[in-house]
Design a protein around this motif. Sequence first.
Motif, PDB file in Angstrom:
ATOM      1  N   LEU A 173      28.842  12.081  18.919  1.00 12.45           N
ATOM      2  CA  LEU A 173      30.008  11.495  18.271  1.00 12.45           C
ATOM      3  C   LEU A 173      31.131  11.236  19.264  1.00 12.45           C
ATOM      4  O   LEU A 173      31.825  10.215  19.189  1.00 12.45           O
ATOM      5  N   GLN A 174      31.319  12.157  20.199  1.00 14.10           N
ATOM      6  CA  GLN A 174      32.401  11.985  21.164  1.00 14.10           C
ATOM      7  C   GLN A 174      32.134  10.836  22.133  1.00 14.10           C
ATOM      8  O   GLN A 174      33.069  10.226  22.643  1.00 14.10           O
ATOM      9  N   GLU A 175      30.847  10.542  22.374  1.00 15.29           N
ATOM     10  CA  GLU A 175      30.512   9.449  23.290  1.00 15.29           C
ATOM     11  C   GLU A 175      30.422   8.105  22.598  1.00 15.29           C
ATOM     12  O   GLU A 175      30.282   7.071  23.259  1.00 15.29           O
ATOM     13  N   ASN A 176      30.485   8.106  21.275  1.00 13.24           N
ATOM     14  CA  ASN A 176      30.421   6.856  20.529  1.00 13.24           C
ATOM     15  C   ASN A 176      31.830   6.302  20.360  1.00 13.24           C
ATOM     16  O   ASN A 176      32.676   6.947  19.735  1.00 13.24           O
ATOM     17  N   PRO A 177      32.112   5.122  20.888  1.00 16.95           N
ATOM     18  CA  PRO A 177      33.482   4.592  20.833  1.00 16.95           C
ATOM     19  C   PRO A 177      33.966   4.289  19.421  1.00 16.95           C
ATOM     20  O   PRO A 177      35.169   4.135  19.197  1.00 16.95           O
ATOM     21  N   ARG A 178      33.058   4.207  18.460  1.00 15.27           N
ATOM     22  CA  ARG A 178      33.469   3.923  17.091  1.00 15.27           C
ATOM     23  C   ARG A 178      34.005   5.163  16.384  1.00 15.27           C
ATOM     24  O   ARG A 178      34.541   5.057  15.288  1.00 15.27           O
ATOM     25  N   ARG A 179      33.844   6.332  16.977  1.00 13.81           N
ATOM     26  CA  ARG A 179      34.210   7.576  16.320  1.00 13.81           C
ATOM     27  C   ARG A 179      35.593   8.045  16.747  1.00 13.81           C
ATOM     28  O   ARG A 179      36.050   7.793  17.863  1.00 13.81           O
ATOM     29  N   GLY A 180      36.228   8.776  15.833  1.00 15.96           N
ATOM     30  CA  GLY A 180      37.451   9.455  16.193  1.00 15.96           C
ATOM     31  C   GLY A 180      37.132  10.809  16.801  1.00 15.96           C
ATOM     32  O   GLY A 180      35.976  11.155  17.050  1.00 15.96           O
ATOM     33  N   GLN A 181      38.160  11.595  17.041  1.00 12.70           N
ATOM     34  CA  GLN A 181      37.963  12.904  17.646  1.00 12.70           C
ATOM     35  C   GLN A 181      37.253  13.836  16.668  1.00 12.70           C
ATOM     36  O   GLN A 181      37.624  13.956  15.506  1.00 12.70           O
ATOM     37  N   VAL A 182      36.208  14.495  17.140  1.00 13.70           N
ATOM     38  CA  VAL A 182      35.467  15.481  16.351  1.00 13.70           C
ATOM     39  C   VAL A 182      35.260  16.703  17.222  1.00 13.70           C
ATOM     40  O   VAL A 182      34.790  16.595  18.355  1.00 13.70           O
ATOM     41  N   ASP A 183      35.607  17.891  16.722  1.00 19.06           N
ATOM     42  CA  ASP A 183      35.462  19.089  17.549  1.00 19.06           C
ATOM     43  C   ASP A 183      34.770  20.243  16.828  1.00 19.06           C
ATOM     44  O   ASP A 183      34.584  21.315  17.397  1.00 19.06           O
ATOM     45  N   THR A 184      34.368  20.046  15.558  1.00 16.88           N
ATOM     46  CA  THR A 184      33.743  21.122  14.801  1.00 16.88           C
ATOM     47  C   THR A 184      32.621  20.574  13.933  1.00 16.88           C
ATOM     48  O   THR A 184      32.738  19.499  13.370  1.00 16.88           O
ATOM     49  N   VAL A 185      31.529  21.342  13.841  1.00 18.04           N
ATOM     50  CA  VAL A 185      30.439  21.034  12.927  1.00 18.04           C
ATOM     51  C   VAL A 185      30.300  22.189  11.948  1.00 18.04           C
ATOM     52  O   VAL A 185      30.190  23.347  12.354  1.00 18.04           O
ATOM     53  N   GLU A 186      30.318  21.887  10.665  1.00 19.24           N
ATOM     54  CA  GLU A 186      30.243  22.905   9.615  1.00 19.24           C
ATOM     55  C   GLU A 186      28.944  22.732   8.836  1.00 19.24           C
ATOM     56  O   GLU A 186      28.554  21.612   8.487  1.00 19.24           O
ATOM     57  N   PHE A 187      28.271  23.837   8.534  1.00 16.60           N
ATOM     58  CA  PHE A 187      27.027  23.829   7.767  1.00 16.60           C
ATOM     59  C   PHE A 187      27.290  24.428   6.385  1.00 16.60           C
ATOM     60  O   PHE A 187      27.843  25.513   6.283  1.00 16.60           O
ATOM     61  N   HIS A 188      26.874  23.728   5.329  1.00 13.51           N
ATOM     62  CA  HIS A 188      27.048  24.204   3.957  1.00 13.51           C
ATOM     63  C   HIS A 188      25.682  24.541   3.364  1.00 13.51           C
ATOM     64  O   HIS A 188      24.766  23.719   3.412  1.00 13.51           O
ATOM     65  N   TYR A 189      25.576  25.720   2.758  1.00 11.32           N
ATOM     66  CA  TYR A 189      24.314  26.224   2.223  1.00 11.32           C
ATOM     67  C   TYR A 189      24.451  26.552   0.731  1.00 11.32           C
ATOM     68  O   TYR A 189      24.588  27.706   0.355  1.00 11.32           O
ATOM     69  N   PRO A 190      24.385  25.567  -0.145  1.00 13.34           N
ATOM     70  CA  PRO A 190      24.420  25.890  -1.578  1.00 13.34           C
ATOM     71  C   PRO A 190      23.089  26.457  -2.045  1.00 13.34           C
ATOM     72  O   PRO A 190      22.040  26.208  -1.446  1.00 13.34           O
ATOM     73  N   SER A 191      23.120  27.219  -3.129  1.00 10.36           N
ATOM     74  CA  SER A 191      21.896  27.659  -3.791  1.00 10.36           C
ATOM     75  C   SER A 191      21.627  26.768  -4.997  1.00 10.36           C
ATOM     76  O   SER A 191      22.558  26.231  -5.614  1.00 10.36           O
ATOM     77  N   GLY A 192      20.354  26.601  -5.331  1.00  8.28           N
ATOM     78  CA  GLY A 192      20.002  25.828  -6.507  1.00  8.28           C
ATOM     79  C   GLY A 192      20.603  26.416  -7.767  1.00  8.28           C
ATOM     80  O   GLY A 192      20.963  27.598  -7.819  1.00  8.28           O
ATOM     81  N   ILE A 193      20.689  25.605  -8.801  1.00 12.51           N
ATOM     82  CA  ILE A 193      21.313  26.048 -10.053  1.00 12.51           C
ATOM     83  C   ILE A 193      20.283  26.437 -11.107  1.00 12.51           C
ATOM     84  O   ILE A 193      20.647  26.867 -12.201  1.00 12.51           O
ATOM     85  N   LEU A 194      18.982  26.323 -10.785  1.00 13.46           N
ATOM     86  CA  LEU A 194      17.920  26.629 -11.732  1.00 13.46           C
ATOM     87  C   LEU A 194      17.147  27.857 -11.272  1.00 13.46           C
ATOM     88  O   LEU A 194      16.915  28.026 -10.073  1.00 13.46           O
ATOM     89  N   PRO A 195      16.736  28.733 -12.186  1.00 14.17           N
ATOM     90  CA  PRO A 195      15.879  29.852 -11.783  1.00 14.17           C
ATOM     91  C   PRO A 195      14.526  29.330 -11.327  1.00 14.17           C
ATOM     92  O   PRO A 195      13.964  28.404 -11.919  1.00 14.17           O
ATOM     93  N   ALA A 196      13.993  29.909 -10.268  1.00 18.07           N
ATOM     94  CA  ALA A 196      12.705  29.451  -9.751  1.00 18.07           C
ATOM     95  C   ALA A 196      11.592  29.655 -10.767  1.00 18.07           C
ATOM     96  O   ALA A 196      10.641  28.876 -10.819  1.00 18.07           O
ATOM     97  N   ASN A 197      11.695  30.697 -11.560  1.00 18.40           N
ATOM     98  CA  ASN A 197      10.756  30.929 -12.656  1.00 18.40           C
ATOM     99  C   ASN A 197      11.473  30.603 -13.960  1.00 18.40           C
ATOM    100  O   ASN A 197      12.297  31.385 -14.433  1.00 18.40           O
ATOM    101  N   PRO A 198      11.185  29.452 -14.560  1.00 23.84           N
ATOM    102  CA  PRO A 198      11.938  29.039 -15.753  1.00 23.84           C
ATOM    103  C   PRO A 198      11.721  29.934 -16.956  1.00 23.84           C
ATOM    104  O   PRO A 198      12.473  29.859 -17.932  1.00 23.84           O
ATOM    105  N   ASP A 199      10.702  30.822 -16.909  1.00 23.00           N
ATOM    106  CA  ASP A 199      10.453  31.742 -18.021  1.00 23.00           C
ATOM    107  C   ASP A 199      11.357  32.961 -17.983  1.00 23.00           C
ATOM    108  O   ASP A 199      11.413  33.725 -18.941  1.00 23.00           O
ATOM    109  N   HIS A 200      12.060  33.143 -16.851  1.00 22.20           N
ATOM    110  CA  HIS A 200      12.962  34.285 -16.730  1.00 22.20           C
ATOM    111  C   HIS A 200      14.388  33.842 -17.030  1.00 22.20           C
ATOM    112  O   HIS A 200      14.806  32.758 -16.608  1.00 22.20           O
ATOM    113  N   PRO A 201      15.173  34.656 -17.711  1.00 23.40           N
ATOM    114  CA  PRO A 201      16.589  34.337 -17.914  1.00 23.40           C
ATOM    115  C   PRO A 201      17.298  34.181 -16.577  1.00 23.40           C
ATOM    116  O   PRO A 201      16.913  34.770 -15.572  1.00 23.40           O
ATOM    117  N   ARG A 202      18.357  33.394 -16.586  1.00 21.61           N
ATOM    118  CA  ARG A 202      19.084  33.104 -15.354  1.00 21.61           C
ATOM    119  C   ARG A 202      19.500  34.371 -14.627  1.00 21.61           C
ATOM    120  O   ARG A 202      19.409  34.463 -13.404  1.00 21.61           O
TER     121      ARG A 202
END
Length: 253
Positions: free
Chosen positions: A48-77
Amino acid sequence: MTSNEPCATVPSCVKILMLHGHGQSGQFFRCKTQFMHQAIRQVVLKALQENPRRGQVDTVEFHYPSGILPANPDHPRGESNDMWAWGNGDPELDIIRGLEQSIQYIFRLLEQHGPFIGVMGFSTGAALAAIIASLLEKEKPVYGFQFDTFHPPLEFVISFSGFKLENPDYKHIYSPKIKTPILHIIGTLDTMVSTSQSLRLRKSCANASLHSFHGTHYVPRTRHFLKALAQFVEETLGSEGYNEGDWEDCDED
Protein backbone atom coordinates in the motif's frame (compact mmCIF):
# COMPACT_ATOMS: atom_id res chain seq x y z
CA MET A 1 -16.09 -10.23 18.04
CA THR A 2 -12.40 -10.36 18.86
CA SER A 3 -9.73 -8.20 17.33
CA ASN A 4 -6.13 -7.29 18.00
CA GLU A 5 -4.05 -4.17 17.72
CA PRO A 6 -6.93 -1.71 17.29
CA CYS A 7 -6.31 1.20 15.00
CA ALA A 8 -5.20 4.42 16.62
CA THR A 9 -6.65 6.49 13.78
CA VAL A 10 -9.06 5.22 11.15
CA PRO A 11 -7.46 6.90 8.09
CA SER A 12 -4.12 5.12 8.68
CA CYS A 13 -5.58 1.65 9.29
CA VAL A 14 -6.65 -1.17 6.99
CA LYS A 15 -8.72 -4.11 8.17
CA ILE A 16 -8.98 -7.79 7.28
CA LEU A 17 -11.97 -9.95 8.23
CA MET A 18 -11.18 -13.50 9.42
CA LEU A 19 -13.93 -16.15 9.13
CA HIS A 20 -13.57 -19.48 10.95
CA GLY A 21 -14.72 -22.92 9.87
CA HIS A 22 -17.68 -25.05 10.98
CA GLY A 23 -17.73 -25.91 14.68
CA GLN A 24 -15.07 -23.32 15.51
CA SER A 25 -15.02 -19.75 16.84
CA GLY A 26 -13.30 -16.48 16.13
CA GLN A 27 -10.93 -17.05 19.03
CA PHE A 28 -10.05 -20.54 17.76
CA PHE A 29 -9.31 -19.23 14.26
CA ARG A 30 -7.19 -16.44 15.69
CA CYS A 31 -5.04 -19.01 17.49
CA LYS A 32 -4.62 -20.98 14.26
CA THR A 33 -3.69 -17.98 12.09
CA GLN A 34 -1.91 -15.56 14.40
CA PHE A 35 1.45 -16.90 13.20
CA MET A 36 0.91 -15.19 9.83
CA HIS A 37 -0.09 -11.75 11.16
CA GLN A 38 3.38 -10.26 10.97
CA ALA A 39 4.02 -11.53 7.45
CA ILE A 40 0.65 -10.25 6.23
CA ARG A 41 1.12 -6.94 8.01
CA GLN A 42 4.51 -6.37 6.41
CA VAL A 43 3.45 -7.17 2.86
CA VAL A 44 0.17 -5.23 3.09
CA LEU A 45 1.85 -2.11 4.42
CA LYS A 46 4.67 -2.36 1.89
CA ALA A 47 2.30 -2.84 -1.04
CA LEU A 48 0.00 0.00 0.00
CA GLN A 49 2.80 2.42 0.82
CA GLU A 50 4.45 1.81 -2.56
CA ASN A 51 1.22 2.27 -4.49
CA PRO A 52 0.88 5.94 -5.50
CA ARG A 53 -2.91 5.69 -5.46
CA ARG A 54 -2.95 5.02 -1.72
CA GLY A 55 -2.86 7.36 1.20
CA GLN A 56 -0.76 6.83 4.30
CA VAL A 57 -1.35 3.45 5.97
CA ASP A 58 0.57 2.35 9.06
CA THR A 59 -1.60 -0.30 10.77
CA VAL A 60 -3.27 -3.57 9.81
CA GLU A 61 -6.11 -4.82 12.03
CA PHE A 62 -7.54 -8.36 12.02
CA HIS A 63 -11.19 -8.95 13.03
CA TYR A 64 -12.32 -12.41 14.18
CA PRO A 65 -16.10 -12.68 14.58
CA SER A 66 -17.76 -15.91 15.66
CA GLY A 67 -20.69 -17.38 13.76
CA ILE A 68 -24.18 -16.69 15.06
CA LEU A 69 -25.51 -20.25 14.64
CA PRO A 70 -24.78 -23.27 16.86
CA ALA A 71 -22.70 -25.83 14.98
CA ASN A 72 -25.13 -28.52 16.13
CA PRO A 73 -28.61 -27.15 15.37
CA ASP A 74 -30.18 -29.76 17.69
CA HIS A 75 -28.54 -28.14 20.71
CA PRO A 76 -29.88 -24.94 22.28
CA ARG A 77 -27.77 -21.87 21.62
CA GLY A 78 -26.48 -21.73 25.19
CA GLU A 79 -24.94 -25.20 24.95
CA SER A 80 -22.73 -24.32 21.98
CA ASN A 81 -20.09 -22.25 23.74
CA ASP A 82 -17.21 -22.27 21.26
CA MET A 83 -18.69 -24.27 18.37
CA TRP A 84 -20.37 -21.96 15.90
CA ALA A 85 -21.44 -22.13 12.28
CA TRP A 86 -22.31 -19.87 9.35
CA GLY A 87 -24.96 -22.30 8.11
CA ASN A 88 -26.07 -25.92 8.25
CA GLY A 89 -26.63 -28.31 5.37
CA ASP A 90 -24.89 -30.26 2.63
CA PRO A 91 -23.09 -27.79 0.30
CA GLU A 92 -23.36 -30.30 -2.54
CA LEU A 93 -27.16 -30.50 -2.40
CA ASP A 94 -28.99 -28.38 0.13
CA ILE A 95 -30.34 -24.92 0.66
CA ILE A 96 -28.12 -23.93 3.59
CA ARG A 97 -30.09 -23.19 6.75
CA GLY A 98 -29.09 -19.95 8.44
CA LEU A 99 -26.96 -18.67 5.57
CA GLU A 100 -29.08 -15.56 5.02
CA GLN A 101 -28.80 -14.58 8.70
CA SER A 102 -25.02 -15.04 8.58
CA ILE A 103 -24.74 -12.91 5.46
CA GLN A 104 -26.78 -10.14 7.05
CA TYR A 105 -24.59 -10.38 10.17
CA ILE A 106 -21.39 -10.04 8.13
CA PHE A 107 -22.78 -7.07 6.23
CA ARG A 108 -23.56 -5.35 9.53
CA LEU A 109 -19.98 -5.97 10.63
CA LEU A 110 -18.68 -4.49 7.39
CA GLU A 111 -20.80 -1.38 7.92
CA GLN A 112 -20.03 -0.96 11.63
CA HIS A 113 -16.31 -1.78 11.64
CA GLY A 114 -15.20 -1.31 8.03
CA PRO A 115 -14.17 -0.67 5.50
CA PHE A 116 -12.28 -3.94 5.08
CA ILE A 117 -9.79 -4.49 2.28
CA GLY A 118 -10.00 -8.27 2.36
CA VAL A 119 -11.35 -11.45 3.94
CA MET A 120 -9.57 -14.66 4.92
CA GLY A 121 -11.71 -17.72 5.55
CA PHE A 122 -11.30 -21.40 6.36
CA SER A 123 -13.60 -24.11 4.95
CA THR A 124 -17.18 -22.88 5.49
CA GLY A 125 -15.70 -19.49 6.36
CA ALA A 126 -13.94 -19.52 2.98
CA ALA A 127 -17.18 -20.43 1.22
CA LEU A 128 -18.87 -17.50 2.98
CA ALA A 129 -15.97 -15.16 2.14
CA ALA A 130 -16.39 -15.89 -1.58
CA ILE A 131 -20.14 -15.27 -1.30
CA ILE A 132 -19.59 -11.94 0.48
CA ALA A 133 -17.08 -10.89 -2.19
CA SER A 134 -19.57 -11.77 -4.92
CA LEU A 135 -22.50 -9.94 -3.29
CA LEU A 136 -20.41 -6.79 -2.82
CA GLU A 137 -19.88 -6.79 -6.59
CA LYS A 138 -23.62 -7.05 -7.36
CA GLU A 139 -26.01 -4.18 -7.84
CA LYS A 140 -29.12 -6.17 -6.92
CA PRO A 141 -30.13 -8.93 -4.50
CA VAL A 142 -29.18 -12.50 -5.43
CA TYR A 143 -31.41 -15.46 -4.47
CA GLY A 144 -33.33 -13.31 -2.04
CA PHE A 145 -30.25 -12.20 -0.11
CA GLN A 146 -31.27 -8.71 0.93
CA PHE A 147 -28.42 -6.32 1.56
CA ASP A 148 -28.06 -2.58 1.65
CA THR A 149 -24.51 -1.36 2.06
CA PHE A 150 -22.15 1.39 1.03
CA HIS A 151 -19.16 -0.89 1.64
CA PRO A 152 -16.99 -1.11 -1.49
CA PRO A 153 -16.05 -4.44 -3.10
CA LEU A 154 -13.26 -6.33 -1.39
CA GLU A 155 -9.75 -6.13 -2.80
CA PHE A 156 -8.86 -9.75 -2.09
CA VAL A 157 -10.02 -13.02 -0.55
CA ILE A 158 -7.80 -15.75 0.93
CA SER A 159 -9.66 -19.08 0.75
CA PHE A 160 -8.40 -22.04 2.80
CA SER A 161 -10.19 -25.25 1.71
CA GLY A 162 -13.02 -23.25 0.21
CA PHE A 163 -15.91 -24.58 -1.86
CA LYS A 164 -18.99 -23.35 -3.68
CA LEU A 165 -22.63 -24.09 -2.92
CA GLU A 166 -23.87 -26.46 -5.60
CA ASN A 167 -27.64 -26.18 -5.18
CA PRO A 168 -28.98 -24.60 -8.42
CA ASP A 169 -30.71 -21.87 -6.43
CA TYR A 170 -27.26 -20.40 -5.67
CA LYS A 171 -26.04 -20.28 -9.28
CA HIS A 172 -26.33 -16.49 -9.59
CA ILE A 173 -23.83 -16.03 -6.76
CA TYR A 174 -21.15 -17.49 -9.02
CA SER A 175 -22.39 -16.27 -12.40
CA PRO A 176 -21.05 -14.05 -13.73
CA LYS A 177 -17.72 -15.10 -12.27
CA ILE A 178 -16.49 -13.45 -9.08
CA LYS A 179 -14.12 -10.64 -10.05
CA THR A 180 -12.45 -10.09 -6.67
CA PRO A 181 -8.95 -11.65 -6.68
CA ILE A 182 -9.04 -14.89 -4.68
CA LEU A 183 -6.12 -17.04 -3.57
CA HIS A 184 -7.31 -20.65 -3.26
CA ILE A 185 -5.23 -22.71 -0.80
CA ILE A 186 -5.85 -26.44 -1.17
CA GLY A 187 -4.52 -29.41 0.80
CA THR A 188 -4.02 -32.25 -1.66
CA LEU A 189 -4.81 -34.83 1.07
CA ASP A 190 -7.90 -33.02 2.37
CA THR A 191 -10.76 -35.47 2.89
CA MET A 192 -13.23 -32.98 4.40
CA VAL A 193 -13.25 -30.59 1.45
CA SER A 194 -12.05 -32.40 -1.65
CA THR A 195 -9.72 -30.89 -4.21
CA SER A 196 -12.50 -31.09 -6.80
CA GLN A 197 -14.82 -29.05 -4.55
CA SER A 198 -12.21 -26.31 -4.13
CA LEU A 199 -11.41 -26.33 -7.84
CA ARG A 200 -15.09 -25.83 -8.70
CA LEU A 201 -15.01 -22.65 -6.63
CA ARG A 202 -11.81 -21.63 -8.39
CA LYS A 203 -13.49 -22.05 -11.79
CA SER A 204 -16.15 -19.58 -10.67
CA CYS A 205 -13.53 -16.86 -10.12
CA ALA A 206 -12.25 -14.56 -12.86
CA ASN A 207 -9.07 -13.63 -10.94
CA ALA A 208 -7.98 -16.90 -9.37
CA SER A 209 -4.65 -17.92 -7.90
CA LEU A 210 -3.87 -21.38 -6.53
CA HIS A 211 -1.46 -22.64 -3.88
CA SER A 212 -1.58 -26.37 -3.14
CA PHE A 213 0.27 -28.11 -0.32
CA HIS A 214 0.82 -31.75 0.68
CA GLY A 215 -1.51 -31.85 3.65
CA THR A 216 -5.04 -32.21 4.95
CA HIS A 217 -7.75 -29.90 6.31
CA TYR A 218 -5.73 -27.19 8.02
CA VAL A 219 -4.00 -23.84 7.51
CA PRO A 220 -0.44 -24.51 6.30
CA ARG A 221 2.48 -22.91 8.13
CA THR A 222 5.43 -23.43 5.79
CA ARG A 223 7.73 -20.69 4.51
CA HIS A 224 6.71 -21.67 0.99
CA PHE A 225 3.06 -20.97 1.82
CA LEU A 226 3.87 -17.61 3.41
CA LYS A 227 5.87 -16.68 0.31
CA ALA A 228 2.92 -17.55 -1.95
CA LEU A 229 0.58 -15.55 0.29
CA ALA A 230 2.90 -12.54 0.22
CA GLN A 231 3.23 -12.72 -3.57
CA PHE A 232 -0.54 -12.76 -4.02
CA VAL A 233 -1.17 -9.84 -1.65
CA GLU A 234 1.67 -7.81 -3.15
CA GLU A 235 0.43 -8.33 -6.70
CA THR A 236 -3.16 -7.58 -5.74
CA LEU A 237 -2.63 -4.45 -3.64
CA GLY A 238 0.56 -3.10 -5.13
CA SER A 239 -0.38 -2.93 -8.79
CA GLU A 240 -2.45 -0.39 -10.65
CA GLY A 241 -4.76 -3.20 -11.66
CA TYR A 242 -4.79 -6.93 -11.10
CA ASN A 243 -4.30 -8.87 -14.32
CA GLU A 244 -6.92 -11.53 -14.95
CA GLY A 245 -5.73 -15.10 -15.20
CA ASP A 246 -4.40 -17.87 -13.01
CA TRP A 247 -1.01 -18.52 -11.51
CA GLU A 248 -0.32 -21.75 -9.69
CA ASP A 249 2.11 -22.63 -6.95
CA CYS A 250 2.68 -26.02 -5.34
CA ASP A 251 4.09 -26.37 -1.82
CA GLU A 252 6.66 -29.16 -1.85
CA ASP A 253 7.81 -28.62 1.73
